[in-house]
Every structure is written in C-alpha cells, then in structure tokens.
Write a protein that holds these residues in place. Structure first.
Motif, PDB file in Angstrom:
ATOM      1  N   TRP A   1       0.817  -1.213   0.000  1.00 42.93           N
ATOM      2  CA  TRP A   1       0.000   0.000   0.000  1.00 42.93           C
ATOM      3  C   TRP A   1       0.852   1.265   0.000  1.00 42.93           C
ATOM      4  CZ3 TRP A   1       1.881   2.089   4.398  1.00 42.93           C
ATOM      5  CH2 TRP A   1       2.214   1.240   5.448  1.00 42.93           C
ATOM      6  N   LEU A   2       2.151   1.101   0.149  1.00 42.16           N
ATOM      7  CA  LEU A   2       3.032   2.246   0.367  1.00 42.16           C
ATOM      8  C   LEU A   2       2.995   3.307  -0.750  1.00 42.16           C
ATOM      9  CD1 LEU A   2       4.937   3.234   2.557  1.00 42.16           C
ATOM     10  CD2 LEU A   2       6.740   1.844   1.528  1.00 42.16           C
ATOM     11  N   PRO A   3       2.994   2.930  -2.012  1.00 40.52           N
ATOM     12  CA  PRO A   3       2.984   3.975  -3.056  1.00 40.52           C
ATOM     13  C   PRO A   3       1.791   4.921  -2.936  1.00 40.52           C
ATOM     14  CG  PRO A   3       3.523   1.858  -4.009  1.00 40.52           C
ATOM     15  CD  PRO A   3       3.115   1.591  -2.589  1.00 40.52           C
ATOM     16  N   ASP A   4       0.627   4.374  -2.762  1.00 37.71           N
ATOM     17  CA  ASP A   4      -0.556   5.234  -2.625  1.00 37.71           C
ATOM     18  C   ASP A   4      -0.482   6.056  -1.350  1.00 37.71           C
ATOM     19  OD1 ASP A   4      -3.301   6.088  -3.260  1.00 37.71           O
ATOM     20  OD2 ASP A   4      -3.782   5.007  -1.414  1.00 37.71           O
ATOM     21  N   PHE A   5      -0.018   5.445  -0.285  1.00 33.42           N
ATOM     22  CA  PHE A   5       0.099   6.133   1.007  1.00 33.42           C
ATOM     23  C   PHE A   5       0.987   7.372   0.877  1.00 33.42           C
ATOM     24  CE2 PHE A   5       2.443   6.762   4.975  1.00 33.42           C
ATOM     25  CZ  PHE A   5       1.446   6.751   5.935  1.00 33.42           C
ATOM     26  N   MET A   6       2.148   7.205   0.250  1.00 29.64           N
ATOM     27  CA  MET A   6       3.091   8.329   0.160  1.00 29.64           C
ATOM     28  C   MET A   6       2.565   9.415  -0.781  1.00 29.64           C
ATOM     29  SD  MET A   6       6.918   6.686   0.442  1.00 29.64           S
ATOM     30  CE  MET A   6       6.866   5.605  -0.959  1.00 29.64           C
ATOM     31  N   LEU A   7       2.021   9.007  -1.910  1.00 29.10           N
ATOM     32  CA  LEU A   7       1.480   9.997  -2.842  1.00 29.10           C
ATOM     33  C   LEU A   7       0.339  10.779  -2.206  1.00 29.10           C
ATOM     34  CD1 LEU A   7       1.434   7.902  -6.143  1.00 29.10           C
ATOM     35  CD2 LEU A   7       2.737  10.018  -5.758  1.00 29.10           C
ATOM     36  N   ARG A   8      -0.498  10.068  -1.494  1.00 29.32           N
ATOM     37  CA  ARG A   8      -1.682  10.688  -0.888  1.00 29.32           C
ATOM     38  C   ARG A   8      -1.284  11.676   0.210  1.00 29.32           C
ATOM     39  NH1 ARG A   8      -7.045   9.079  -1.310  1.00 29.32           N
ATOM     40  NH2 ARG A   8      -8.351   9.420   0.500  1.00 29.32           N
ATOM     41  N   LEU A   9      -0.341  11.258   1.071  1.00 24.21           N
ATOM     42  CA  LEU A   9       0.099  12.171   2.132  1.00 24.21           C
ATOM     43  C   LEU A   9       0.785  13.399   1.536  1.00 24.21           C
ATOM     44  CD1 LEU A   9      -0.718   9.958   4.139  1.00 24.21           C
ATOM     45  CD2 LEU A   9       1.419  10.405   5.375  1.00 24.21           C
TER      46      LEU A   9
ATOM     47  N   PRO B   1       5.968  14.488   3.399  1.00 24.99           N
ATOM     48  CA  PRO B   1       5.716  13.251   4.158  1.00 24.99           C
ATOM     49  C   PRO B   1       6.460  12.027   3.626  1.00 24.99           C
ATOM     50  CG  PRO B   1       3.691  14.484   3.945  1.00 24.99           C
ATOM     51  CD  PRO B   1       4.724  15.226   3.133  1.00 24.99           C
ATOM     52  N   SER B   2       6.525  11.865   2.330  1.00 25.21           N
ATOM     53  CA  SER B   2       7.183  10.670   1.784  1.00 25.21           C
ATOM     54  C   SER B   2       8.668  10.638   2.128  1.00 25.21           C
ATOM     55  CB  SER B   2       7.001  10.611   0.267  1.00 25.21           C
ATOM     56  OG  SER B   2       7.558  11.752  -0.346  1.00 25.21           O
TER      57      SER B   2
END
Lengths: 383, 102
Positions: free
Chosen positions: A265-273, A302-303
């Motif tokens: 889930w990390l790619p979406d998490f970082m882009l979203r934050l 954040p990323s």
C-alpha cells in the motif's frame, strides 16, 4: 538389477529434502522478526515481588472474538511451527532455516492487552532479564527487541533506561492495532527520549488479536478479515501519525521498522500524504510537538520521512503471478532500500528466505543482499 | 521418464509421505489406504517439502506443512485456486513393491 527385488529397475534414493534454497545458506541472512516465548515457570523466576508470589499463571489478554478455533490445524496463528523457549532452541531453528543473525521479538504480545500496566511491565522486565542472563551469553548471533509496557510510556522509558544499554538489545518492541493509541502521538515522547539515549530502533509490530474491541472490527468474523486484512489499515494509521504529528522532526535520528502491517500500500500512502500536505497542512501547527517547538509545519514532504526513517519487514510476502507486476511493486515500494527480511517464525504465515533468491528476474543479486542483511545492518546500528 | 523402485509397501506408513530422488527430481510419495500417490515434492507457494505435509479430507488431499496450501493427491490440483497445480507422477504396485514412474 536390484538383487533383492527381482526387478530390473534402478532404486530411488529415499531423501530428506532441505526446503531451504542452498543460495540462502551461502548468503548472510538477518531475520528481523522471530518470536521467542520463554516458559512461564522460567519467567516467573525472574519476576520481582509481589508479582512473583501472586502471578501463578501467564495472564492472557482477553478478547471478545477470536477466529483461531475455526482453523483445523492446532496452534494456528501462534506457535504453528514450534516454540522457542531457550537459546538452544533459537540456534537450532536458525540453522534449520539458514539464518545467521536473529532479532528476537517477545512472543508474549498479548500482555499489551491486559489493562493492568504494572503487570505488563513486570513481565517485560522478567523477559528482558532472562534474555540478559541466559540467552545473550550463549551466542552473539542472538539479538532482541526490548519488551516494554508500551501503553504506559513512562514505564517503558524506565525499562529502556534500566537495560537498554545492553548491546544485544537492538530495538524496542511495541504493538500496533486499532485498540492501542497511535505510537505516533506526543504521548510517547517520554519513551522516545529514552530510546534516543540508547540509539534503539522502534519496532512496531502488528497485533491483530485486539482489533475486535473496536467498533469497526467488532463486525469481523473471519481469520482473513482479522489477521489478513486489518493490520494494513492499522499500520497506515500509526505511520501517518508518526509523520504528520512531527515525531521524526523532534527525533531526527529515530528509525522505525513496521512488521506485519504489509507494505504494498506504500505507493498510494506516500502519494496521498504528499498531495494532502501540499493542499491542507494548516493543522499540523496545532499538534503537540509543533506547539512545543513553535514550528508551523513539517520540515519535509511526508514521503521523505518514510525513506529516511522507516523500514518494513517482509513477512508475509505476497507475490503476484504476473512477473512484471512483482517487479513493479518492488520498485514502487523502494524495496531495495526499505525492506528487511523477516520470517515471523513460528507463526502460521512464517516465511523462509527462499523467495528472496528464487525470483532473480525481479530481485537481482544486489537487492537480494540488501533484503537479506544489508538493509538490516544499516538500520540496526548495534548489529 | 523412467521407472524407479521405491521399496516394499510395508515401508510406507499409512497416511504419511516420503521423499525420493528420481533422477534430477525430488518426488513426494504418499500412501493413503491401499492407494499410492506421487507428486513433485516442492510446494508451489513458498517451497516447502510436501512429503512433510498432512494428509486430510479422507485421504484425498495433502496439506502443505508451512502454510496449509492444499492439493489433491490424485491430480495435484489446488483445492482453492484452479490455476495452481503440483506435477503428479504415476505410482504402481507390482507384487509388494512400489514403483514410481518419473
């Protein structure tokens, strides 16, 4: 011709196959998540009074629903593959799986859900003292995470200051679930202050058992929901709090390893934050740490905090059938730098290290070395 | 493919698996009642030795010792995913001898 059988056949040799890939045995392997569970009678001998006299059995955290009994295989989800109670047990299993160095995590996760903090803290101290007295001296291949009562950060800090200087403790063990307050909040600064004094990594390990007390997960009924799915969402919540509430700004040297919360889930998490940070970061100035420092915002995107401070242990690895997809997922998650191998022995979803070397089209030799040991060596300065 | 002599029937405990080297292959051989089954020893999931697996479902399925992936003994088909399959081999009995064709 087989003389005894009368058949003109070649005799097949009966073998005991080694399921561990020979390449694994030839490489350095550091296992960042291996559960160690001393016997209660052993631990009890290390308990301080009055706990030693009053605790006759290991206290179990309570739960309103546990899907474990629906699984046919006994012990599933817990000690499915065995129980390591001594250093000798640990070394035997390391040799069995081709592991060079191990970081023991306390098998006793459940005490975090006993709402009697002094009891948890007493068990944690006994666990740590047993490691120091009887486990660490046996082999330097054995490292461990400190057991603490993380729900009381002051008690956790006291324990870290009591024994955190021991070089075979490389991290502090905490659990994340929907039941526990996010480790990213300023409430935990007391604990983080003590960790900073000893250069200890923060281990944040999924604790699936206790989600059921929360309104959302009270609705879950199955093993797949509670153990397969719930940890990822919980992990994201804890990591987002660490970043957005300025934990890494206040503790710029603190490293964190998340375990069993997933990572695809990390790619979406970082882009979203990052995206939300660009448009709506006004309330970051209002979190406790920023009010304390007077800063109005995060110091980085954040990323960037993920890349600099956070690592993920790999178990349970899920590999898509499409080879291109696997390669892309590894790249999107920056696995080469962010992933550290773990087995989670002896739990049901335990991963031997085979997969790291058996997908060379997606994981080249350099990345194999980094996943198996290189990234862990950089993360844990005491190894 | 070649025939390999594995041994006498009595050397195969009921409901258990044993592994054999047959040429370059490692094959798991299971006895389930009067029947014998053989399949590649390596689980397609994460490489466990299937010969260590548990025979379940009234002797028709082997369950991987590591993560419980289950495969039909007669054709190697996964019990859950039609796309997953373990290669199977013929086993026959000649007198009291067990013969593998692999």
């Amino acid at each position: 011709m087989n003389e005894h059988s009368g058949f003109d056949l070649q005799k097949a040799e009966a073998v005991s196959p080694d399921p561990i890939n020979p390449k694994i045995r030839a490489m350095e392997v550091i296992d960042t998540d291996f559960h160690f569970s001393p016997k209660w009678d052993t631990l009890r001998g290390y308990l301080k009074e009055p706990f030693k006299s009053r605790l006759f059995h290991f206290p179990l955290g309570s739960m309103d629903y546990n899907p474990e009994p629906a699984n046919e295989k006994p012990g599933i989800g817990q000690e499915t593959h065995g129980t390591a109670t001594t250093a000798v047990d640990v070394l035997r299993i390391l040799d069995q799986f081709g592991t060079d160095t191990v970081i023991l995590n306390p098998g006793y996760n459940r005490p975090q859900a006993i709402f009697n903090e002094p009891v948890i803290a007493a068990i944690a101290s006994a666990h740590n003292d047993y490691l120091i007295k009887e486990v660490f001296p046996v082999s330097d291949r054995i490292k461990a995470s400190l057991m603490v009562c993380h729900r009381d950060p002051k008690m956790a800090a006291d324990e870290i200051r009591r024994v955190g200087h021991h070089r075979q403790f490389v991290s502090v063990f905490t659990s994340f679930s929907a039941l526990f307050e996010s480790i990213g909040t300023a409430k935990f600064d007391v604990m983080l202050d003590a960790m900073a004094e000893h250069d200890l990594v923060l281990t944040a390990h999924s604790e699936g058992w206790f989600n059921h007390f929360t309104p959302l997960w009270t609705g879950a009924r199955t093993w797949i929901e509670l153990f397969g799915n719930a940890p990822a969402g919980n992990c994201m919540a804890h990591l987002a709090a660490m970043i957005c509430q300025g934990m890494f700004d206040k503790y710029p040297k603190q490293k964190v390893i998340f375990q069993e919360g997933g990572y695809w889930w990390l790619p979406d998490f970082m882009l979203r934050l990052d995206d939300f940070f660009m448009s709506s970061s006004g309330d970051i100035a209002l979190v406790e740490r920023k009010l304390e420092s007077g800063e109005r915002n995060l110091r980085k995107m954040p990323s960037e905090y993920v890349f600099e401070h956070v690592r993920f242990s790999t178990q349970p690895i899920t590999i898509p059938k499409n080879r291109k997809h696997f390669a892309w997922m590894l790249e999107l998650c920056h696995a080469q730098d962010l992933f550290c191998f773990s087995s989670d022995w002896p739990h049901q979803t335990m991963d031997p290290a085979n997969w790291v070397v058996e997908n060379p089209d997606c994981i080249g030799e350099e990345m194999q070395k980094k996943l198996l040991s290189g990234n862990a060596r950089k993360l844990y300065t005491r190894i | 493919m070649a025939d390999y002599l594995l041994g006498k029937i009595e050397e195969f405990p009921e409901g258990k698996g044993r592994a054999f080297r047959a040429g370059t292959r490692t094959v798991a051989v299971f006895r389930s009642g009067a029947k014998f089954f053989a399949m590649a020893n390596r689980c397609v999931h994460k490489g466990a030795s299937l010969c260590e697996g548990e025979i379940t479902e009234n002797g028709t399925v082997v369950r991987c010792p590591w993560h419980n992936w289950s495969f039909r003994l007669d054709n190697g088909q996964s019990c859950h995913d039609p796309q997953e399959k373990i290669r199977t081999y013929e086993v026959r009995l000649e007198g009291d001898q067990v013969i593998l064709c692999a």
